[in-house]
Design an enzyme around this catalytic site. Structure first.
Site, PDB file in Angstrom:
ATOM      1  N   VAL A  25       0.872  -1.189   0.000  1.00 46.60           N
ATOM      2  CA  VAL A  25       0.000   0.000   0.000  1.00 46.60           C
ATOM      3  C   VAL A  25       0.900   1.227   0.000  1.00 46.60           C
ATOM      4  O   VAL A  25       1.722   1.384   0.913  1.00 46.60           O
ATOM      5  CB  VAL A  25      -0.890   0.027   1.279  1.00 46.60           C
ATOM      6  N   HIS A  26       0.800   2.061  -1.019  1.00 43.49           N
ATOM      7  CA  HIS A  26       1.609   3.279  -0.993  1.00 43.49           C
ATOM      8  C   HIS A  26       1.009   4.469  -1.725  1.00 43.49           C
ATOM      9  O   HIS A  26       1.567   5.550  -1.695  1.00 43.49           O
ATOM     10  CB  HIS A  26       3.008   3.007  -1.581  1.00 43.49           C
TER      11      HIS A  26
END
Ligand code: UDP
Length: 362
Positions: A204-205
């Protein structure tokens, strides 16, 4: 002939590895790499140069941090200096980061032709910095190397001259074929405390998730639920790590929810190949899931890779509701989609190198 490649972010190192190798097979091309410094940690940058055999950048601009405008502006000024002194025949950029836009804009203003790899992708969400970068880069590029038919269609709808649209397939497929073979070693999973086919891999970024505390909390809550029945491993992007720390959520690591530092590419491919499912907001990881025949839940409102949703390999789950996320992950665990070959034949890099070689020799 001289080509300057401007790159700076993790996915760009990975894509450039195969194109640089293809340049090396052609006589008469000198490729000079300019690293903007956008990603600079050893595990976000150096490891890819050593593992993937990418030539050392001749220029390290060391530009990172600050706002988007500041970062892009500083890159623009520094890349321009390099272009003025090197006088390349073309500039090559990848994807949709600030480094992509800065490289393309610096070149276009100096009337140096620009080649854009991964052209034509659209999320139709102008709130995403990536969407702004890719649209502007496409508009000022001379060679638009597209990965898919959908990308061609987007460019045509925007009025791009058809002779500039060059479908070569997806360089990430070339990368997956090459390195997938090297990472075929499930015993190495023991180092992560995992067993093949039994765990969830997540990354997740994207700013839309990390910069929205409600979304980030929903994602964390969902992962805690999933971790009650399946181990999850999460190689964590430094930006996400910093934000979780600020929110006091960075201590969530448990035996079944493994928050680890970013891993090198071969470890990542290994983790992808043997996962029961991948949950991600990464563009590259969505496709790698498909290349390694692993189902994917995409934690976003939309995706540029719609063909994977159509083929049933990918499910879009806007990460606003923890229960919906955890249910989607557990339901899709181990499920296959339909056979599909939307990303070319695994020769995108060679086709890009040969086309540039031919056009610049003319
Ligand atoms: N990746 C990696 N190590 C990690 C996380 C990702 O090598 O810890 C690789 C991943 O396999 C993919 C690329 O980085 O090839 C994706 O980069 P990212 O998700 O940062 O960017 P995006 O694809 O969304 O532009």
């Amino acid at each position: 002939m001289k080509i300057i490649t401007v790159l700076g972010a993790r996915p760009q190192f990975i894509k450039a590895s195969v194109v640089s190798r293809a340049f090396e097979q052609l006589a008469g091309i000198e490729e000079i790499i300019v690293h903007t410094g956008q990603h600079f940690d050893a595990n976000m940058s150096d490891v890819f140069f050593s593992e993937l055999g990418i030539r050392t950048p001749r220029y390290q601009l060391d530009i990172h941090g600050g706002g988007h405008g500041e970062m892009t502006g500083r890159m623009l000024a520094e890349v321009e200096k390099v272009l003025l002194s090197e006088k390349p025949d073309a500039v090559l950029v990848y994807g949709d980061t600030n480094s992509t836009l800065a490289g393309a804009l610096a070149a276009a203003k100096l009337h140096i032709p620009v080649a854009h790899v991964e052209a034509g992708l659209r999320s139709f969400n102008m709130a995403m910095p990536e969407e702004i970068n890719r649209i502007l880069t496409d508009r000022i590029s001379d060679w638009l190397f597209t990965p898919t038919r959908a990308a061609d269609d987007h460019l045509k709808h925007e009025g791009t001259p058809s002779e500039k649209i060059l479908r070569v397939g997806d360089v990430m497929y070339d990368v997956a074929l090459h390195f997938g073979r090297m990472a075929a070693d499930e015993n190495a999973l023991a180092a992560f405390g995992l067993r093949a086919g039994d765990y969830v891999l997540t990354t997740v970024h994207r700013a839309e998730n990390t910069d929205d505390p409600l979304r980030l909390k929903a994602i964390m809550e969902a992962f805690a639920t999933v971790a009650r029945s399946r181990p999850i491993i999460w190689p964590m992007h430094p930006r996400t790590r910093a934000i979780l720390k600020k929110l006091g959520l960075d201590e969530a690591s448990t035996a079944n929810l493994k928050l680890v530092d970013p891993v090198g590419y071969l470890d990542m491919v290994r983790l992808e190949k043997y996962a029961g499912i991948i949950a991600t907001d990464s563009g590259g990881v969505q496709k790698e899931a498909f290349f390694h025949k692993v189902p994917c839940v995409t934690l976003r409102d939309e995706t540029e890779w719609t063909e994977l949703v159509e083929a049933g390999w990918n499910r879009l789950v806007p990460p606003t509701d923890a229960a919906k996320i955890s249910t989607a992950i557990l339901e899709a665990f181990g499920k296959s989609g339909a056979d599909a070959t939307p990303y070319g034949s695994g020769d995108a890099a060679v086709r890009i190198a040969e086309r540039l070689h031919r056009d610049l020799s003319a």
